[in-house]
Design a protein around this motif. Sequence first.
Motif, PDB file in Angstrom:
ATOM      1  N   ILE B 146       0.877  -1.178   0.000  1.00 25.93           N
ATOM      2  CA  ILE B 146       0.000   0.000   0.000  1.00 25.93           C
ATOM      3  C   ILE B 146       0.912   1.226   0.000  1.00 25.93           C
ATOM      4  O   ILE B 146       1.836   1.307   0.797  1.00 25.93           O
ATOM      5  N   CYS B 147       0.636   2.186  -0.875  1.00 29.31           N
ATOM      6  CA  CYS B 147       1.600   3.261  -1.093  1.00 29.31           C
ATOM      7  C   CYS B 147       1.341   4.520  -0.254  1.00 29.31           C
ATOM      8  O   CYS B 147       0.335   5.196  -0.437  1.00 29.31           O
ATOM      9  N   PRO B 148       2.259   4.841   0.662  1.00 29.70           N
ATOM     10  CA  PRO B 148       2.085   6.070   1.437  1.00 29.70           C
ATOM     11  C   PRO B 148       2.457   7.330   0.645  1.00 29.70           C
ATOM     12  O   PRO B 148       2.046   8.421   1.010  1.00 29.70           O
ATOM     13  N   VAL B 149       3.217   7.170  -0.428  1.00 31.90           N
ATOM     14  CA  VAL B 149       3.598   8.352  -1.206  1.00 31.90           C
ATOM     15  C   VAL B 149       2.370   8.919  -1.925  1.00 31.90           C
ATOM     16  O   VAL B 149       2.120  10.121  -1.914  1.00 31.90           O
ATOM     17  N   SER B 150       1.584   8.042  -2.504  1.00 29.63           N
ATOM     18  CA  SER B 150       0.433   8.524  -3.266  1.00 29.63           C
ATOM     19  C   SER B 150      -0.833   8.614  -2.426  1.00 29.63           C
ATOM     20  O   SER B 150      -1.749   9.351  -2.760  1.00 29.63           O
ATOM     21  N   ARG B 151      -0.896   7.872  -1.320  1.00 32.69           N
ATOM     22  CA  ARG B 151      -2.182   7.772  -0.630  1.00 32.69           C
ATOM     23  C   ARG B 151      -2.222   8.423   0.738  1.00 32.69           C
ATOM     24  O   ARG B 151      -3.287   8.530   1.350  1.00 32.69           O
ATOM     25  N   CYS B 152      -1.049   8.842   1.250  1.00 36.95           N
ATOM     26  CA  CYS B 152      -1.023   9.601   2.499  1.00 36.95           C
ATOM     27  C   CYS B 152      -0.913  11.070   2.092  1.00 36.95           C
ATOM     28  O   CYS B 152      -0.047  11.432   1.296  1.00 36.95           O
ATOM     29  N   ALA B 153      -1.789  11.905   2.630  1.00 35.65           N
ATOM     30  CA  ALA B 153      -1.811  13.320   2.227  1.00 35.65           C
ATOM     31  C   ALA B 153      -0.499  14.018   2.559  1.00 35.65           C
ATOM     32  O   ALA B 153      -0.206  15.083   2.017  1.00 35.65           O
ATOM     33  N   LYS B 154       0.283  13.430   3.469  1.00 36.66           N
ATOM     34  CA  LYS B 154       1.562  14.040   3.839  1.00 36.66           C
ATOM     35  C   LYS B 154       2.742  13.202   3.331  1.00 36.66           C
ATOM     36  O   LYS B 154       3.881  13.467   3.700  1.00 36.66           O
ATOM     37  N   ARG B 155       2.456  12.195   2.566  1.00 36.47           N
ATOM     38  CA  ARG B 155       3.487  11.305   2.018  1.00 36.47           C
ATOM     39  C   ARG B 155       4.438  10.818   3.112  1.00 36.47           C
ATOM     40  O   ARG B 155       5.648  10.739   2.908  1.00 36.47           O
ATOM     41  N   LEU B 156       3.884  10.517   4.290  1.00 41.20           N
ATOM     42  CA  LEU B 156       4.737  10.084   5.395  1.00 41.20           C
ATOM     43  C   LEU B 156       5.228   8.670   5.146  1.00 41.20           C
ATOM     44  O   LEU B 156       4.432   7.772   4.889  1.00 41.20           O
ATOM     45  N   LEU B 157       6.539   8.487   5.240  1.00 39.10           N
ATOM     46  CA  LEU B 157       7.100   7.155   5.045  1.00 39.10           C
ATOM     47  C   LEU B 157       7.098   6.382   6.353  1.00 39.10           C
ATOM     48  O   LEU B 157       7.249   5.167   6.371  1.00 39.10           O
ATOM     49  N   ASN B 158       6.948   7.117   7.460  1.00 36.47           N
ATOM     50  CA  ASN B 158       6.827   6.495   8.781  1.00 36.47           C
ATOM     51  C   ASN B 158       5.569   7.040   9.442  1.00 36.47           C
ATOM     52  O   ASN B 158       5.637   7.728  10.443  1.00 36.47           O
ATOM     53  N   GLY B 159       4.445   6.752   8.849  1.00 35.68           N
ATOM     54  CA  GLY B 159       3.195   7.268   9.378  1.00 35.68           C
ATOM     55  C   GLY B 159       2.617   6.344  10.416  1.00 35.68           C
ATOM     56  O   GLY B 159       3.301   5.409  10.844  1.00 35.68           O
ATOM     57  N   PRO B 160       1.376   6.568  10.844  1.00 42.48           N
ATOM     58  CA  PRO B 160       0.508   7.668  10.435  1.00 42.48           C
ATOM     59  C   PRO B 160       0.787   8.914  11.276  1.00 42.48           C
ATOM     60  O   PRO B 160       1.467   8.835  12.284  1.00 42.48           O
ATOM     61  N   CYS B 161       0.220  10.041  10.867  1.00 44.32           N
ATOM     62  CA  CYS B 161       0.297  11.229  11.694  1.00 44.32           C
ATOM     63  C   CYS B 161      -0.819  11.157  12.727  1.00 44.32           C
ATOM     64  O   CYS B 161      -1.558  10.184  12.773  1.00 44.32           O
TER      65      CYS B 161
END
Lengths: 117, 222, 316
Positions: B146-161
């Motif tokens: 699952i891609c955090p670059v395209s799908r996290c609004a903050k592009r967090l690589l160590n999410g979540p916020c």
Amino acid sequence: MRLRYPDTIRIVRLPCTGKVDVGYILRAFEKGADGVYVVGCMEGDCRYNRGNLRAKKRVAEARRILNIVGIGGERVQMFNLSSAEGPKFAQIALDMTEKIKAMGPNPVKLKKMKKAA
Amino acid sequence: MIVADRKPIEEIIEYIKDRDKVLIVGCNECVTVCEAGGKKEVGVLASALRMYFMNQGKEIKIDEVTLERQCDHEYLEEIRNIVDQYQAIVSLACGVGVQFMSEKYFKTQVYPGVNTCFMGVTEERGVWSERCQGCGQCILATTGGICPVSRCAKRLLNGPCGGSSKGMCEIGGEVPCAWQIIIDKLTALGRLDDYEKLAPLKDWSKERAGGPRKVVREDVRQ
Amino acid sequence: MNQTRAVKTDSKLEKILAAGHLAVTSECGPPRGSDSDLIKKKAELIKNHVDAINITDNQTSVTRLCSLASCIHLKLMGLEPVLQMVVRDRNRIAIQSDVLGAASFDIRNMLCLSGDHQRFGDSSQGQNVFDLDSMQLIQTVRRMRDEGKFLGGDEIKRPPKLFVGAAANPFADPFEIRVRRLAKKAAAGAEFIQTQCIYNLDRFEEWMKQVRDRGLHEKVYILAGLTPLKSAGMAKYMKNRVPGMDVPDDVVKRMSGVPKEKQPEEGIKICVESVQRLKELEGVAGFHIMAIEWEEKVPEIVEMGGLYPRPNPDAI
């Protein structure tokens, strides 16, 4: 029931109103129709489940576009009735004809005719 | 696929209102699937434009054609013989197709007929959503696919916020929290321990930040 | 009480924590203008009752006077600022540059954050950066300090000596990674943690138990975050509208149960009771009291909570 309806109406038969496309409706106006109405089965009674619901959305989209281009979205309408409602079909034909007559001819057709003249 | 959305007809009217002959060109690939720029949409747009200008008392010749693709030379070449007949082209392909057309037919004005949005999927008919931003260095192996670059609004690589709430992103609009999905997926895989591995700083030079990108494959190059 | 840990910076906050005292921090939001008196006035209200003062960094993405300049104002007043920095607005060049700028004024504390998405603020059409995330920001500052190196590998002359902190929210979703996320921040190099506002003390205690089970309280100093409620309306707003906030029904009920004019007083009372209860909790190293636009109440909370007077870091 030899019901009469206005002979200015041209019927285009489709297997289901789900076959109605925004393009079909627009083409009809482009070719000079003054009004278009789509007659589908009652909502919830579609043999293909959602054909008439799809048609409803496409009619709405055609209306939106016709408003933008200056023809007027109210020249398109959708009706739902069952196959046992012949008299209602004839009545809708009358009502729609009256409504369109009151609105006058398709303005694009008029312009085209003027150009040709 | 590349997902696009239709441009308002009013905007396209503004582009072409001073032209006499316009060609509207659709694309049979992605924009057909996302119902923004295929043959059907070309027909509807062309019809609407013809009626609009006729109603304005303006005669503009508006023709239609839909190509197999607009991102390959061979298909774009198909209109070479007719291009000169038009003052402008409205391309309903994605931004890639619009540009390739504009580059190829250098003396012809090419207008975009759609807004190109993202690389995404058809969630259901009429609903498309983003999955990839082409960052050039795929990290899906470490994030449960699952891609955090395209799908996290903050592009967090160590999410979540801290803004993730009941599986949804803080930006609202029913956007699912990518990190909730990543964690659910890692849990389903029995690999939640992987979550604790720190993702290193990303090399964004492979992404837009590095400038226009190019892939060259000598083994297949002619 | 925490056992003594090695001190790595000249931070007063670190010194107090390392000596095993319960630390007290608070925060001030900079003004939406260039009048530095506003930030100084807020600091004046609380300076004798806290060990360090956080300065927020364009919180909720609303543009304000910058955190770094505000911290410098506090520093020039002889106070101990905590520079908050979000990764939303800066790439790695700007981040490292600002860290050096802070260090040049001997600012000694920094809190590393992601930052709210810009859609909440006054620039919702703006670009965001997120070159690094908050974990990577922690790593970056630690590398600059401990290795004396830029991310690019070059040597830093006079490396920044910053005590590095991070935020933690014991209540946010997804719940199953709440402690794991703290572990990750500790592994990244966070030395102190300021938590989200705590209203659900039972749930916070449960989280702290899991934190202790993993020994994380011995790796990072955990400052319990508290925000006094001003009204029942605020309690309801926090409960229903603020993501990741857990305000139990009995707290809302308690606030609503007193007449409107008595609600601020009740809010302070709840806050003080929280201090008194959490003071005894193993692993709590101090308190971060965020009295939003209500800074004048911080001294009262600190005093009634039994956290006054503050230790003199120079005498430690």
